[in-house]
Motif scaffolding. Structure first.
Motif, PDB file in Angstrom:
ATOM      1  N   MET A 117      -1.515   8.908  -7.544  1.00 23.76           N
ATOM      2  CA  MET A 117      -1.701   8.805  -6.097  1.00 23.76           C
ATOM      3  C   MET A 117      -1.094   7.516  -5.583  1.00 23.76           C
ATOM      4  O   MET A 117      -1.427   6.424  -6.020  1.00 23.76           O
ATOM      5  N   ALA A 118      -0.191   7.669  -4.659  1.00 20.38           N
ATOM      6  CA  ALA A 118       0.461   6.503  -4.077  1.00 20.38           C
ATOM      7  C   ALA A 118      -0.326   6.074  -2.844  1.00 20.38           C
ATOM      8  O   ALA A 118      -0.993   6.876  -2.228  1.00 20.38           O
ATOM      9  N   ASN A 119      -0.253   4.802  -2.507  1.00 28.97           N
ATOM     10  CA  ASN A 119      -0.778   4.452  -1.198  1.00 28.97           C
ATOM     11  C   ASN A 119       0.325   4.723  -0.181  1.00 28.97           C
ATOM     12  O   ASN A 119       1.453   5.067  -0.536  1.00 28.97           O
ATOM     13  N   THR A 120      -0.016   4.602   1.095  1.00 29.58           N
ATOM     14  CA  THR A 120       0.926   5.060   2.118  1.00 29.58           C
ATOM     15  C   THR A 120       2.226   4.276   2.069  1.00 29.58           C
ATOM     16  O   THR A 120       3.304   4.840   2.201  1.00 29.58           O
ATOM     17  N   GLU A 121       2.101   2.965   1.841  1.00 25.47           N
ATOM     18  CA  GLU A 121       3.303   2.132   1.846  1.00 25.47           C
ATOM     19  C   GLU A 121       4.279   2.548   0.751  1.00 25.47           C
ATOM     20  O   GLU A 121       5.485   2.653   0.982  1.00 25.47           O
ATOM     21  N   LEU A 159       4.241   8.129   8.908  1.00 26.07           N
ATOM     22  CA  LEU A 159       3.089   8.987   8.639  1.00 26.07           C
ATOM     23  C   LEU A 159       2.265   8.970   9.921  1.00 26.07           C
ATOM     24  O   LEU A 159       1.844   7.910  10.383  1.00 26.07           O
ATOM     25  N   ASP A 189      -0.687  10.619  12.706  1.00 25.45           N
ATOM     26  CA  ASP A 189      -1.880  11.397  13.031  1.00 25.45           C
ATOM     27  C   ASP A 189      -1.552  12.179  14.287  1.00 25.45           C
ATOM     28  O   ASP A 189      -1.296  11.585  15.323  1.00 25.45           O
ATOM     29  N   MET A 247      -0.838   8.436  16.752  1.00 26.63           N
ATOM     30  CA  MET A 247      -0.660   7.117  16.153  1.00 26.63           C
ATOM     31  C   MET A 247       0.073   7.206  14.819  1.00 26.63           C
ATOM     32  O   MET A 247      -0.233   8.067  13.991  1.00 26.63           O
ATOM     33  N   LEU A 256       0.345   5.907  11.306  1.00 24.05           N
ATOM     34  CA  LEU A 256      -0.485   5.153  10.353  1.00 24.05           C
ATOM     35  C   LEU A 256       0.384   4.251   9.495  1.00 24.05           C
ATOM     36  O   LEU A 256      -0.095   3.314   8.884  1.00 24.05           O
ATOM     37  N   ARG A 288      -6.928  18.373   1.470  1.00 29.34           N
ATOM     38  CA  ARG A 288      -8.276  18.579   2.008  1.00 29.34           C
ATOM     39  C   ARG A 288      -8.670  17.504   3.012  1.00 29.34           C
ATOM     40  O   ARG A 288      -9.228  17.778   4.049  1.00 29.34           O
ATOM     41  N   GLY A 289      -8.367  16.255   2.650  1.00 29.18           N
ATOM     42  CA  GLY A 289      -8.790  15.179   3.535  1.00 29.18           C
ATOM     43  C   GLY A 289      -7.748  14.799   4.578  1.00 29.18           C
ATOM     44  O   GLY A 289      -7.961  13.894   5.355  1.00 29.18           O
ATOM     45  N   HIS A 290      -6.625  15.484   4.567  1.00 32.10           N
ATOM     46  CA  HIS A 290      -5.498  15.004   5.376  1.00 32.10           C
ATOM     47  C   HIS A 290      -5.100  15.915   6.515  1.00 32.10           C
ATOM     48  O   HIS A 290      -3.984  15.857   6.988  1.00 32.10           O
ATOM     49  N   LEU A 330      -2.363  15.305   9.825  1.00 36.74           N
ATOM     50  CA  LEU A 330      -1.323  14.295   9.608  1.00 36.74           C
ATOM     51  C   LEU A 330       0.021  14.979   9.363  1.00 36.74           C
ATOM     52  O   LEU A 330       0.067  16.072   8.823  1.00 36.74           O
ATOM     53  N   LEU A 390       1.013  11.751  -2.154  1.00 35.80           N
ATOM     54  CA  LEU A 390      -0.012  11.260  -1.237  1.00 35.80           C
ATOM     55  C   LEU A 390      -1.324  12.021  -1.400  1.00 35.80           C
ATOM     56  O   LEU A 390      -2.396  11.513  -1.117  1.00 35.80           O
ATOM     57  N   LEU A 404      -2.558  13.605  -4.196  1.00 38.42           N
ATOM     58  CA  LEU A 404      -3.243  13.636  -5.500  1.00 38.42           C
ATOM     59  C   LEU A 404      -4.466  12.734  -5.570  1.00 38.42           C
ATOM     60  O   LEU A 404      -4.464  11.677  -4.994  1.00 38.42           O
TER      61      LEU A 404
END
Lengths: 124, 254
Positions: free
Chosen positions: A1-5, A23, A25, A30, A32, A90-92, A95, A122, A124
């Motif tokens: 899992m990567a962070n957004t950056e 990325l 919303d 906005m 992110l 699921r959580g996204h 976006l 993103l 995982l």
């Protein structure tokens, strides 16, 4: 899992012809996170404006009664491609990834494939 | 150029201050002048967003707060223990931060105080520049005003209008409308749906603009200033002779 950056960095460096990526919303409009862009391409403005594109399409599909999801949206300009990929994890929900490409240098099929991979990173 | 959302936030950012900016409508936590967290009663917290989104049961969140809250490392703990992926926490946290900041910095949110050195138990996730919070808060206000320039609907109980047809409602808006019962406020509905407060306000303003929910009357204009007391004294005992002379003089000049 990567962070957004990391994910955005990978998009800009691994996708040929990438001019900028964000990325976004799509309810609030906005960004992110953004990478690339510049004077000729304000990614924050692009992010906010393209939420209307996504919203209009989602609404049209509801009106048509299509029980399906948008995978991506392609906008072709004279000199650029703008690619919008909706994230489905699921959580996204809500976006999307927004990618601007230089038409002369980009390989559209490869770009879509790589964007799918970045989405998977993103999620995982 | 647009006006500043919070002069104090700008000043604290310039000083690279660390602590909590407190207002009645919420709080912003700063570390070295950057915003690391925000909370507001009008914005569902990251715990609610994660729980309702099916990402993290409330008990897991509570466990993280119990074990790492005292060290201000709840975010770190959730990632290190494998409960959440770092990107996931980051995205959810950013969403919650900008959402709460929008409400905390709302105009008319009461006086602003700063408690120097105060830190939030979540711990840093992804700091945001104060300038970005300012800009985004301003953009959000403009966005709402463009949809329906009636901020009264943001905090009033949501009352559906049954007369209006509902063909043009999206499924997102439908979920909001289904919870509108004339008692719940937009913040209450946001909490029940596990959606950010601002996102719910966007639906509320669109629904109000389309006539699906009531827009409360703007508060009544202030009553006119009372007539000065001497007016009553004068009329109680009018100077008849003076009035007659005035009338005569006016008639003569006509």
């Amino acid at each position: 899992m990567a962070n957004t950056e990391t994910a955005l960095k990978e998009a800009v460096t691994s996708i040929d012809g990438a001019l900028g990526v964000a990325l976004v919303d799509y309810t609030s409009g906005m960004a992110l996170g953004t990478l690339g862009g510049g004077k000729d391409l304000d990614l924050a403005v692009a992010a906010a404006g393209n939420t209307d594109v996504v919203r209009a399409k989602v609404r049209t599909m509801e009106m048509l009664g299509l029980k399906d999801e948008i995978e991506d949206v392609l906008i072709t300009l004279g000199s650029q491609y703008h690619l919008i990929r909706l994230l489905k994890g699921r959580g996204h929900t809500g976006l999307f990834l927004y990618l601007a490409l230089d038409k002369g240098r980009a390989n559209l099929a490869m770009a879509r494939h790589q964007l799918r991979k970045i989405e998977a990173d993103l999620e995982l | 150029m647009s006006t500043t959302v919070s002069p104090m936030l700008v000043r604290l950012a310039a000083q690279r201050a660390t602590g909590a900016l407190l207002r009645d409508a919420g709080a912003l936590y700063l570390v070295d002048g950057e915003v690391v967290h925000a909370e507001s009663p009008a914005a569902p917290g990251i715990d609610i967003l994660l729980a309702k989104g099916g990402r993290l049961p409330t008990e897991r969140w509570q466990e993280a707060v119990d074990r790492a809250g005292a060290h201000h490392r709840v975010g770190r703990f959730l990632v290190d223990s494998g409960r959440l992926a770092s990107g996931e926490l980051e995205i959810c946290h950013l969403g919650a931060l900008f959402d709460a900041a929008f409400f905390a910095l709302a105009p008319g949110g009461g006086p602003t105080r700063f408690r120097r050195g105060a830190a939030h138990w979540l711990g840093p996730v992804k700091p945001v520049r104060a300038e970005a919070v300012e800009r985004e808060t301003r953009r959000r206000r403009e966005l709402l005003d463009n949809l329906w320039p009636r901020p009264e609907v943001d905090s009033a109980p949501v009352t559906p209008r049954t007369a209006a047809g509902t063909a043009d409602i999206t499924s997102r808006q439908r979920a909001v409308l289904d919870l509108a019962d004339g008692v719940r406020t937009p913040a209450g509905i946001a909490r029940l749906l596990g959606r950010p407060g601002f996102h719910t306000l966007i639906d509320i303003r669109r629904l109000a603009a389309a006539g699906h929910i009531e827009t409360p009357r703007a508060s009544a204009p202030p009553a006119p200033a009372p007539v000065p007391a001497w007016v009553a004294d004068v009329s109680a005992d009018p100077d008849i002779a003076l009035l007659r002379r005035l009338r005569d003089a006016l008639e003569a000049s006509l």
